[in-house]
Motif scaffolding. Structure first.
Motif, PDB file in Angstrom:
ATOM      1  N   ASP A  87      46.907  54.355  16.329  1.00  9.59           N
ATOM      2  CA  ASP A  87      47.669  52.905  16.443  1.00  9.59           C
ATOM      3  C   ASP A  87      46.785  52.103  17.503  1.00  9.59           C
ATOM      4  O   ASP A  87      46.277  52.507  18.425  1.00  9.59           O
ATOM      5  CB  ASP A  87      48.990  52.959  16.725  1.00  9.59           C
ATOM      6  CG  ASP A  87      49.942  53.651  15.835  1.00  9.59           C
ATOM      7  OD1 ASP A  87      49.736  53.367  14.574  1.00  9.59           O
ATOM      8  OD2 ASP A  87      51.005  54.055  16.100  1.00  9.59           O
ATOM      9  N   CYS A  88      46.821  50.868  17.468  1.00 12.91           N
ATOM     10  CA  CYS A  88      46.385  49.960  18.204  1.00 12.91           C
ATOM     11  C   CYS A  88      47.268  49.231  19.279  1.00 12.91           C
ATOM     12  O   CYS A  88      48.529  48.813  18.711  1.00 12.91           O
ATOM     13  CB  CYS A  88      45.433  48.821  17.600  1.00 12.91           C
ATOM     14  SG  CYS A  88      43.862  49.703  16.848  1.00 12.91           S
ATOM     15  N   ASP A 103      47.767  47.230  23.317  1.00 12.16           N
ATOM     16  CA  ASP A 103      47.419  46.547  24.664  1.00 12.16           C
ATOM     17  C   ASP A 103      48.506  46.876  25.731  1.00 12.16           C
ATOM     18  O   ASP A 103      49.559  47.157  25.310  1.00 12.16           O
ATOM     19  CB  ASP A 103      47.367  45.197  24.357  1.00 12.16           C
ATOM     20  CG  ASP A 103      46.422  44.412  25.414  1.00 12.16           C
ATOM     21  OD1 ASP A 103      45.623  45.394  26.223  1.00 12.16           O
ATOM     22  OD2 ASP A 103      46.258  43.296  25.695  1.00 12.16           O
ATOM     23  N   CYS A 136      44.970  46.338  14.482  1.00 10.24           N
ATOM     24  CA  CYS A 136      43.905  46.696  15.166  1.00 10.24           C
ATOM     25  C   CYS A 136      42.958  45.724  14.987  1.00 10.24           C
ATOM     26  O   CYS A 136      42.073  45.561  15.822  1.00 10.24           O
ATOM     27  CB  CYS A 136      43.343  48.007  14.353  1.00 10.24           C
ATOM     28  SG  CYS A 136      44.442  49.485  14.948  1.00 10.24           S
ATOM     29  N   SER A 137      42.913  44.684  14.280  1.00  9.02           N
ATOM     30  CA  SER A 137      42.108  43.522  14.173  1.00  9.02           C
ATOM     31  C   SER A 137      42.315  42.430  15.231  1.00  9.02           C
ATOM     32  O   SER A 137      41.767  41.404  15.303  1.00  9.02           O
ATOM     33  CB  SER A 137      42.032  43.065  12.831  1.00  9.02           C
ATOM     34  OG  SER A 137      43.295  42.559  12.396  1.00  9.02           O
ATOM     35  N   SER A 143      43.663  43.792  21.249  1.00  9.51           N
ATOM     36  CA  SER A 143      44.173  45.172  20.832  1.00  9.51           C
ATOM     37  C   SER A 143      42.936  45.729  21.509  1.00  9.51           C
ATOM     38  O   SER A 143      41.898  46.301  20.666  1.00  9.51           O
ATOM     39  CB  SER A 143      44.200  45.444  19.347  1.00  9.51           C
ATOM     40  OG  SER A 143      43.287  45.290  18.783  1.00  9.51           O
ATOM     41  N   ARG A 144      43.068  46.092  23.037  1.00 10.73           N
ATOM     42  CA  ARG A 144      41.868  46.789  23.402  1.00 10.73           C
ATOM     43  C   ARG A 144      41.769  48.155  23.410  1.00 10.73           C
ATOM     44  O   ARG A 144      40.943  48.770  23.505  1.00 10.73           O
ATOM     45  CB  ARG A 144      42.004  46.244  24.810  1.00 10.73           C
ATOM     46  CG  ARG A 144      41.648  44.865  25.207  1.00 10.73           C
ATOM     47  CD  ARG A 144      41.782  44.348  26.513  1.00 10.73           C
ATOM     48  NE  ARG A 144      43.172  44.548  26.917  1.00 10.73           N
ATOM     49  CZ  ARG A 144      43.454  44.253  28.323  1.00 10.73           C
ATOM     50  NH1 ARG A 144      42.657  44.139  29.173  1.00 10.73           N
ATOM     51  NH2 ARG A 144      44.736  44.287  28.620  1.00 10.73           N
ATOM     52  N   TYR A 145      43.077  48.751  22.864  1.00  8.32           N
ATOM     53  CA  TYR A 145      43.163  50.214  22.865  1.00  8.32           C
ATOM     54  C   TYR A 145      43.318  50.667  21.576  1.00  8.32           C
ATOM     55  O   TYR A 145      44.032  50.084  20.864  1.00  8.32           O
ATOM     56  CB  TYR A 145      44.148  50.781  23.957  1.00  8.32           C
ATOM     57  CG  TYR A 145      43.760  50.616  25.195  1.00  8.32           C
ATOM     58  CD1 TYR A 145      42.880  51.375  25.995  1.00  8.32           C
ATOM     59  CD2 TYR A 145      44.232  49.355  25.899  1.00  8.32           C
ATOM     60  CE1 TYR A 145      42.609  51.319  27.406  1.00  8.32           C
ATOM     61  CE2 TYR A 145      44.396  49.257  27.298  1.00  8.32           C
ATOM     62  CZ  TYR A 145      43.413  50.293  28.140  1.00  8.32           C
ATOM     63  OH  TYR A 145      42.964  50.168  29.390  1.00  8.32           O
ATOM     64  N   ARG A 146      43.005  51.952  21.396  1.00 10.32           N
ATOM     65  CA  ARG A 146      43.481  52.912  19.920  1.00 10.32           C
ATOM     66  C   ARG A 146      44.047  54.262  20.455  1.00 10.32           C
ATOM     67  O   ARG A 146      43.385  54.676  21.650  1.00 10.32           O
ATOM     68  CB  ARG A 146      42.397  52.999  19.125  1.00 10.32           C
ATOM     69  CG  ARG A 146      42.651  53.674  17.837  1.00 10.32           C
ATOM     70  CD  ARG A 146      41.550  53.673  16.962  1.00 10.32           C
ATOM     71  NE  ARG A 146      40.352  54.079  17.509  1.00 10.32           N
ATOM     72  CZ  ARG A 146      39.295  54.653  16.757  1.00 10.32           C
ATOM     73  NH1 ARG A 146      39.301  54.741  15.426  1.00 10.32           N
ATOM     74  NH2 ARG A 146      38.188  55.151  17.421  1.00 10.32           N
ATOM     75  N   ASN A 202      39.381  50.298  21.457  1.00 14.41           N
ATOM     76  CA  ASN A 202      39.507  49.860  20.059  1.00 14.41           C
ATOM     77  C   ASN A 202      38.235  49.022  19.876  1.00 14.41           C
ATOM     78  O   ASN A 202      38.182  47.830  19.875  1.00 14.41           O
ATOM     79  CB  ASN A 202      40.539  48.949  19.722  1.00 14.41           C
ATOM     80  CG  ASN A 202      40.847  48.630  18.277  1.00 14.41           C
ATOM     81  OD1 ASN A 202      40.221  49.105  17.480  1.00 14.41           O
ATOM     82  ND2 ASN A 202      41.501  47.343  18.232  1.00 14.41           N
TER      83      ASN A 202
END
Length: 166
Positions: free
Chosen positions: A41-42, A44, A55-56, A60-63, A100
């Protein structure tokens, strides 16, 4: 009692029961927010906690790399950022986070060592780091050989991200 009073009492009782059920569900899902977050999951991080994003999305800086059911747990070996119970939505969980980032993405801000300081931007601007290579399934710094770059390595799930500096 008249039929009208009886119907009103039954209706009021139903409203109270449904309100109680709704309140219980809201409290349950607020406390169990981390259980709804899964690997891949993405997200912030904001002053209000963890925000789930597509995620696009630019923000969304993190996964999510791993969800651990303990607030004081350590992430696996690697260059993870992490967040734990200080944010109420996580209850007693720790989220292990990786960038991400896809090959070719550019980021501005910070020095590249803390993802929270980075913002995804277009590569035509003043970027701080660019993702030169993403290797899924392997955690090995030696995969990144650019002299003007650095590696971020993650063991669960195994991945190596090669970053380039301008």
């Amino acid at each position: 009692m008249s039929a009208r009073v009886t119907r009103l009492a039954v209706l009021l009782g139903l409203v109270l029961v449904l309100s109680g059920v709704g309140a219980v569900l809201v409290l349950h899902f607020s406390a169990e927010g981390a259980q709804r977050l899964g690997v891949g999951d993405c997200v912030d991080l904001t002053g209000r906690g963890v925000v789930v994003l597509d995620c696009s999305a630019t923000g969304s800086r993190y996964r999510v790399a791993k969800v651990i059911a303990a607030a004081d747990a350590s992430c696996p070996t690697g260059d993870y950022d992490w967040i734990s119970q200080e944010h109420s939505r996580l209850a007693d969980h720790t989220l292990c986070l990786m960038p991400n980032a896809r090959e070719g993405d550019c980021f501005a801000g910070g020095d590249g060592s803390r993802y929270a300081e980075l913002s995804r931007i277009g590569c035509d601007g003043e970027w701080t780091v660019r993702v030169g290579r993403v290797v899924e399934g392997r955690a090995d710094r030696a995969l990144c050989t650019a002299p003007q770059g650095f590696a971020r390595v993650f063991t669960e799930p195994a991945a190596t991200l090669c970053f380039l500096k301008p």
